[in-house]
Design a protein around this motif. Structure first.
Motif, mmCIF file in Angstrom:
data_model
loop_
_atom_site.group_PDB
_atom_site.id
_atom_site.type_symbol
_atom_site.label_atom_id
_atom_site.label_comp_id
_atom_site.label_asym_id
_atom_site.label_seq_id
_atom_site.Cartn_x
_atom_site.Cartn_y
_atom_site.Cartn_z
ATOM 1 N N LYS A 133 0.723 -1.188 0.016
ATOM 2 C CA LYS A 133 -0.019 -0.116 0.025
ATOM 3 C C LYS A 133 0.754 1.195 -0.100
ATOM 4 O O LYS A 133 0.318 2.170 -0.618
ATOM 5 N N ASP A 163 -6.188 3.446 -8.055
ATOM 6 C CA ASP A 163 -6.974 2.227 -7.474
ATOM 7 C C ASP A 163 -7.324 1.661 -8.521
ATOM 8 O O ASP A 163 -7.881 0.402 -8.484
ATOM 9 N N GLY A 172 -3.517 -1.876 -7.931
ATOM 10 C CA GLY A 172 -4.692 -1.454 -6.909
ATOM 11 C C GLY A 172 -5.867 -2.441 -6.705
ATOM 12 O O GLY A 172 -6.270 -2.442 -5.710
ATOM 13 N N GLU A 224 -6.948 -4.319 -3.342
ATOM 14 C CA GLU A 224 -8.489 -4.045 -2.867
ATOM 15 C C GLU A 224 -9.066 -5.509 -2.738
ATOM 16 O O GLU A 224 -9.702 -5.713 -1.602
#
Length: 100
Positions: free
Chosen positions: A14, A62, A67, A71
């Motif tokens: 991250k 994202d 990303g 997630e």
């Protein structure tokens, strides 16, 4: 396919700066390169461990592949890259897609 060694291990993170600090201060490794790969929407940092590299991957979007991976699955191993003796021959062989 004649694999000679693991070329690198890609690890999705991250926060690249925090992860670099951990790898340097806790594991005693030295980051030797940081680069952005715009078409993959990722920033990377590289460490050498023997013959193998560790590539940390931080998504710059994202919606990028890393990303989306983070997630869905969280931080962790994103990919393994193998070195082969004959890349052209290896590319001609049928691939089996891993599930997941």
């Amino acid at each position: 396919m004649n694999i000679s060694h693991i070329e690198h291990i890609g690890i999705a993170v991250k926060n690249l700066e925090e992860s670099i600090r951990y790898y340097e201060e806790v594991l005693g490794l030295k980051c030797y390169a940081i680069e952005e790969v715009k078409d993959q929407q990722v920033k990377t940092a590289f460490f050498q461990v023997g013959q193998t590299k560790i590539e940390l991957l931080e998504s710059t979007s994202d919606d990028g592949p890393v990303g989306k991976f983070i997630e869905k699955k969280g931080e962790g191993i994103h990919h393994l890259a193998f070195a082969v003796n004959d890349i052209e021959k290896s590319l001609r062989k049928p691939m089996i897609k891993a599930s997941g």
